[in-house]
Enzyme design. Structure first.
Site, mmCIF file in Angstrom:
data_model
loop_
_atom_site.group_PDB
_atom_site.id
_atom_site.type_symbol
_atom_site.label_atom_id
_atom_site.label_comp_id
_atom_site.label_asym_id
_atom_site.label_seq_id
_atom_site.Cartn_x
_atom_site.Cartn_y
_atom_site.Cartn_z
ATOM 1 N N TYR A 99 16.348 -22.182 -65.388
ATOM 2 C CA TYR A 99 15.503 -21.483 -64.419
ATOM 3 C C TYR A 99 14.535 -22.476 -63.800
ATOM 4 O O TYR A 99 14.382 -23.602 -64.273
ATOM 5 C CB TYR A 99 14.759 -20.314 -65.077
ATOM 6 C CG TYR A 99 13.629 -20.706 -66.000
ATOM 7 C CD1 TYR A 99 12.299 -20.596 -65.593
ATOM 8 C CD2 TYR A 99 13.871 -21.183 -67.284
ATOM 9 C CE1 TYR A 99 11.261 -20.946 -66.435
ATOM 10 C CE2 TYR A 99 12.837 -21.530 -68.138
ATOM 11 C CZ TYR A 99 11.532 -21.414 -67.707
ATOM 12 O OH TYR A 99 10.507 -21.774 -68.545
ATOM 13 N N ARG A 133 14.115 -31.023 -60.015
ATOM 14 C CA ARG A 133 14.223 -30.640 -61.427
ATOM 15 C C ARG A 133 15.288 -29.575 -61.626
ATOM 16 O O ARG A 133 16.033 -29.607 -62.614
ATOM 17 C CB ARG A 133 12.872 -30.166 -61.947
ATOM 18 C CG ARG A 133 12.879 -29.870 -63.443
ATOM 19 C CD ARG A 133 11.503 -29.578 -63.991
ATOM 20 N NE ARG A 133 10.916 -28.374 -63.408
ATOM 21 C CZ ARG A 133 9.712 -27.910 -63.740
ATOM 22 N NH1 ARG A 133 8.953 -28.565 -64.606
ATOM 23 N NH2 ARG A 133 9.240 -26.814 -63.175
ATOM 24 N N LYS A 161 15.153 -27.286 -68.326
ATOM 25 C CA LYS A 161 14.415 -26.022 -68.163
ATOM 26 C C LYS A 161 15.364 -24.863 -68.460
ATOM 27 O O LYS A 161 15.793 -24.114 -67.569
ATOM 28 C CB LYS A 161 13.797 -25.924 -66.766
ATOM 29 C CG LYS A 161 12.622 -24.952 -66.686
ATOM 30 C CD LYS A 161 11.853 -25.134 -65.395
ATOM 31 C CE LYS A 161 10.730 -24.114 -65.233
ATOM 32 N NZ LYS A 161 9.660 -24.262 -66.223
ATOM 33 N N GLU A 220 3.724 -30.826 -76.228
ATOM 34 C CA GLU A 220 3.295 -30.038 -75.069
ATOM 35 C C GLU A 220 2.917 -28.642 -75.535
ATOM 36 O O GLU A 220 2.643 -28.422 -76.716
ATOM 37 C CB GLU A 220 4.414 -29.986 -74.026
ATOM 38 C CG GLU A 220 5.730 -29.427 -74.547
ATOM 39 C CD GLU A 220 6.827 -29.371 -73.497
ATOM 40 O OE1 GLU A 220 6.538 -29.537 -72.298
ATOM 41 O OE2 GLU A 220 7.988 -29.139 -73.879
ATOM 42 N N LEU A 223 9.183 -30.816 -71.395
ATOM 43 C CA LEU A 223 9.650 -30.512 -70.049
ATOM 44 C C LEU A 223 8.763 -31.284 -69.077
ATOM 45 O O LEU A 223 7.531 -31.150 -69.128
ATOM 46 C CB LEU A 223 9.548 -29.010 -69.769
ATOM 47 C CG LEU A 223 10.032 -28.606 -68.377
ATOM 48 C CD1 LEU A 223 11.547 -28.718 -68.284
ATOM 49 C CD2 LEU A 223 9.573 -27.201 -68.027
#
Length: 284
Positions: A33, A52, A145, A177, A201
């Site tokens: 996504y 991306r 992602k 993260e 990510l």
């Protein structure tokens, strides 16, 4: 009133959009996504978001579409839903076939879904928030992602139970993260953030904040900081497309910078807002 969404070539009321029970996204989370912020009808940092998206699809060997296709989808979503400020959501799965099989038996047509939700544009610096330290239990390809977000959801549940905005994740004592964010630390005026490897990510807001920091002449080090460093940090903030630059004043029982927004964080938040304003001032 129901919103209008895009699904495989059709424009439908959201509550009328349906996918096959054999769609590989539903059965295996076999898809990716992307989320794109839109301000005053203009998608922000769109080139980077689409890059991306293409990179994530390539990692899964799912074919993508040309940039013009995604740009057209954004324009139509905004027009059909009468939204000028919001978040565009794209989801692409490998597609559906007649039966459940770990490996697809034929070449499939990807399932493409797109929607938009309103998001007010803000120009303030948010109040410093609390986060909570959690072990990073996710898989080892966080650079994709992926729609497989079970680990992220479990970690967000832990954060919610602890009264925190977001988990601060660590792996082998090193900070990675958040469940839906990237983290930056400031120590002695130097900006630190985890490197863009397979363990995080590579956030588009993260990338843009790094660029703004360099433009401001700040020293930047893309190297992880450790759990043991947390009590010595001068500042901490997170970044994401929806939160932009969010100051952090507390990690569990650790107070960062007296619980206030630090000077570097404020400088970068203001620079981010200024870059939005400059983008909105450009002629299309």
């Amino acid at each position: 009133m129901s919103s209008t969404v895009y699904l495989n070539g059709d424009w439908l009321a959201a509550d009328q959009a349906k996918v096959s029970v054999f769609d590989r996204g539903f059965l295996f989370a076999d898809g990716i996504y992307e989320v794109v912020p839109v301000y005053s009808g203009k998608p922000f940092l769109l080139e980077q978001h689409l890059a991306r998206l293409h990179r994530s699809l390539a990692a899964l060997n799912i074919p993508s579409r040309e940039d013009a296709f995604w740009q057209s989808l954004i324009a139509q979503l905004l027009r059909q839903n009468a939204i000028t400020d919001g978040l565009i959501y794209f989801q692409v799965t490998r597609g559906a076939e007649a039966q459940r099989s770990h490996l697809p038996q034929t070449e499939l047509n990807p399932t493409i879904f797109a929607s938009v939700s309103p998001m007010p544009v803000h120009w303030d610096i948010p109040t410093p928030a609390k986060v909570t330290l959690c072990e990073d239990i996710r898989w080892l390809r966080c650079d994709i992602k992926s729609i497989s977000l079970l680990g992220n959801i479990m970690l967000k549940q832990v954060a919610q139970q602890r009264g925190a905005l977001e988990p601060l994740l660590h792996r082998d004592d090193m900070i990675t993260e958040g469940a839906s964010s990237n983290y930056f630390a400031v120590k002695h005026g130097i900006l630190y953030t985890a490197p863009a490897d397979h363990l995080i990510l590579p956030g588009i807001t993260r990338m843009w904040v790094l660029e703004l920091a360099r433009q401001l002449g700040l020293e930047v080090r893309e190297e992880p900081f450790s759990v043991s460093d947390l009590e010595q940090l001068d500042e901490l903030f997170l970044t994401s497309s929806s939160r932009e630059v969010q100051p952090i004043g507390q990690i569990d029982d650790i107070i960062i910078g007296a619980g206030r927004c630090g000077a570097v964080t404020q400088q970068l938040a203001e620079a981010f807002h200024a870059s939005k304003q400059a983008y909105l001032s450009k002629e299309s």
